[in-house]
Design an enzyme around this catalytic site. Structure first.
Site, mmCIF file in Angstrom:
data_model
loop_
_atom_site.group_PDB
_atom_site.id
_atom_site.type_symbol
_atom_site.label_atom_id
_atom_site.label_comp_id
_atom_site.label_asym_id
_atom_site.label_seq_id
_atom_site.Cartn_x
_atom_site.Cartn_y
_atom_site.Cartn_z
ATOM 1 N N GLU A 93 0.739 -1.564 -0.201
ATOM 2 C CA GLU A 93 0.324 -0.032 0.068
ATOM 3 C C GLU A 93 0.451 1.533 -0.135
ATOM 4 O OE1 GLU A 93 -2.726 -2.402 3.027
ATOM 5 O OE2 GLU A 93 -1.934 -0.204 3.468
ATOM 6 N N CYS A 106 3.112 8.401 1.623
ATOM 7 C CA CYS A 106 3.469 7.496 2.636
ATOM 8 C C CYS A 106 3.496 6.248 1.941
ATOM 9 C CB CYS A 106 2.769 7.074 3.961
ATOM 10 S SG CYS A 106 2.935 5.765 5.231
ATOM 11 N N CYS A 113 5.637 -7.068 7.409
ATOM 12 C CA CYS A 113 7.043 -6.846 8.529
ATOM 13 C C CYS A 113 7.324 -8.362 9.432
ATOM 14 C CB CYS A 113 6.709 -5.639 8.900
ATOM 15 S SG CYS A 113 7.577 -5.276 9.666
ATOM 16 N N CYS A 117 4.736 -5.247 15.678
ATOM 17 C CA CYS A 117 4.222 -4.645 16.390
ATOM 18 C C CYS A 117 2.680 -4.624 16.308
ATOM 19 C CB CYS A 117 4.270 -3.128 15.906
ATOM 20 S SG CYS A 117 6.001 -2.475 15.496
ATOM 21 N N CYS A 120 -0.261 -2.872 14.956
ATOM 22 C CA CYS A 120 -0.097 -2.121 13.992
ATOM 23 C C CYS A 120 -0.473 -3.508 12.941
ATOM 24 C CB CYS A 120 1.919 -2.644 13.220
ATOM 25 S SG CYS A 120 1.862 -2.123 11.426
ATOM 26 N N GLY A 163 6.186 -2.846 6.434
ATOM 27 C CA GLY A 163 7.595 -2.483 6.287
ATOM 28 C C GLY A 163 8.629 -1.778 7.250
ATOM 29 N N GLU A 164 9.492 -2.339 7.875
ATOM 30 C CA GLU A 164 10.718 -1.657 8.618
ATOM 31 C C GLU A 164 11.844 -1.193 7.622
ATOM 32 O OE1 GLU A 164 12.183 -0.389 11.766
ATOM 33 O OE2 GLU A 164 13.188 0.420 10.414
ATOM 34 N N SER A 218 10.036 4.780 15.622
ATOM 35 C CA SER A 218 8.481 4.563 16.931
ATOM 36 C C SER A 218 9.141 4.004 17.966
ATOM 37 C CB SER A 218 7.928 3.775 15.816
ATOM 38 O OG SER A 218 7.618 3.811 14.518
ATOM 39 N N HIS A 220 7.692 5.284 21.150
ATOM 40 C CA HIS A 220 6.143 4.568 21.906
ATOM 41 C C HIS A 220 5.132 3.844 23.766
ATOM 42 C CE1 HIS A 220 4.496 4.686 17.610
ATOM 43 N NE2 HIS A 220 5.564 3.341 17.232
ATOM 44 N N CYS A 337 -1.360 1.726 8.278
ATOM 45 C CA CYS A 337 -0.379 1.020 7.369
ATOM 46 C C CYS A 337 -1.016 -0.710 7.483
ATOM 47 C CB CYS A 337 0.860 1.327 7.274
ATOM 48 S SG CYS A 337 1.576 0.170 8.262
HETATM 49 S S1 SF4 Z 1 4.806 -1.833 9.838
HETATM 50 FE FE1 SF4 Z 1 6.086 -0.093 11.487
HETATM 51 S S2 SF4 Z 1 4.928 -0.564 12.628
HETATM 52 FE FE2 SF4 Z 1 4.067 -2.015 11.734
HETATM 53 S S3 SF4 Z 1 5.297 -4.011 12.234
HETATM 54 FE FE3 SF4 Z 1 6.090 -3.112 11.165
HETATM 55 S S4 SF4 Z 1 7.693 -1.969 12.201
HETATM 56 FE FE4 SF4 Z 1 6.419 -1.959 13.558
#
Ligand code: SF4
Length: 346
Positions: A93, A106, A113, A117, A120, A163-164, A218, A220, A337
């Site tokens: 996306e 974005c 990922c 997290c 997410c 994704g990271e 990030s 948190h 996301c």
């Molecule tokens: S996309 Fe970002 S917020 Fe989502 S799991 Fe991966 S690192 Fe975490």
């Protein structure tokens, strides 16, 4: 055999291909400008090239990195989310947010990922694969072409989608460099923001490379026990280790760092967390972006209230830490996301 994606090439690679086909050097520059300045996406649009060369391009390269399969517009018409199908049928996306003067895009760097997290939707999908640099570039060029037709342009790119990015460091940076190319799209490095959950070795590498790209973390939570309940990466890198690498980053680059904080009601929007955070960030050139949680199906946490968000901000501001409460955009189109792709992926 699958043809290589044209967006995976940098200018030198493209020149080498053209040279090996016996073409003069200026042809590579024409193609580069066609792709990145005219936003051409099909070989037949390159009408400044001889027909035989257009045909050769088509035979050798794939121009179609992404096929839009779902396009959702928010009810205020300002946020557009696109679900793209990749060549191997995976889905990613990208989200465009239009403001009065800015257009912020974005983009994603992975399918799924690995960071997991809990709040997410992408994390809930698990990791499928890294995107190539060309697949990252193509998301920007898709919207650049669309906005160009509206008489507008992309002003900022945030690498905060699926994704990271620091888990796919090389491809992410190659994509940024390609989009930054002065003879191509020429998108300034300072207009990119890369967001990470805190992969410490990569923050250090990023600092050493002294890139002009903005860095967001990030975070948190201000202590490990709470952060661990939301971000499993905390097992590997503690809050203090992350903050130490941030401190080194600011020292090495002189650049301000941003901390992202999804405000979850009565979890991390408490005065205690705000005070703890203020103490840990003291003296660091930074800014806190707090944003009420975007709810996902797989997580029971609730978004904070306006009053609690304001109180959180006040504590930080009073301690000299700049904090902004951001608006949630595109809730009605599930702009957080991974919310669409996780469903498409099934
Ligand atoms: S996309 Fe970002 S917020 Fe989502 S799991 Fe991966 S690192 Fe975490």
């Amino acid at each position: 055999m699958m043809r290589p994606l044209i967006y995976d090439l940098d200018q030198t690679d493209l020149s080498q291909h053209l040279e090996s086909w016996g073409q003069p050097a200026y042809r590579a520059r024409q193609i580069w400008r066609g792709l990145y300045q005219n936003f051409w996406v099909r070989p037949e649009e390159f009408t400044n090239l001889p027909a035989a060369l257009r045909l050769k391009l088509e035979e050798e390269f794939s121009f179609e990195a992404l096929s839009p399969i779902t396009i959702l517009e928010s009810s205020d018409g300002r946020t557009t989310k696109t679900l793209f199908r990749l060549k191997d049928e995976q889905a990613i996306e990208a989200v465009l947010m239009r403001y009065d003067r800015r257009c912020t895009l974005c983009i994603s760097t992975q399918v799924g990922c690995a960071m997991g997290c809990v709040f997410c939707a992408t994390g809930q999908m698990g990791f499928h694969r890294h995107l190539t640099s060309g697949e990252i570039v193509a998301q920007v060029m898709y919207y650049a072409r669309k906005l160009h037709a509206e008489g507008r342009s992309v002003t900022n790119v945030v690498v905060m989608g699926m994704g990271e990015p620091f888990h796919n460091y090389d491809n992410t940076m190659a994509a940024i460099d390609r989009l930054n190319d002065a003879e191509g799209y020429n998108f300034g490095a300072r207009r990119f923001t890369v967001s990470t959950v805190g992969l410490v070795p990569m923050i250090r590498r990023f600092a050493e490379e002294k890139r002009q790209v903005n860095l967001a973390i990030s975070l948190h939570a201000a202590e490990d026990a709470l952060r661990l309940t939301m971000l499993p990466i905390t097992k590997k890198y503690t809050v203090d280790e992350i903050l130490a690498s941030c401190d080194d980053y600011v020292r090495a680059t002189g650049r301000r760092i941003t901390f992202e904080w999804a405000l979850i009601r009565e979890v991390n929007d408490t005065p205690e967390q705000a005070r703890l955070l203020a103490g840990k960030l003291k003296g660091l050139l930074c800014h806190v972006n707090a944003i009420p949680l975007n709810p996902t199906q797989g997580f029971s946490g609730q978004a904070t209230t306006r009053e609690r968000a304001e109180a959180f901000k006040e504590i930080l501001n009073a301690a000299g830490i700049p904090c902004t409460i951001r608006l949630r955009r595109g809730i009605d189109i599930q702009a957080g996301c991974g919310q669409l792709a996780s469903r498409a992926q099934g």
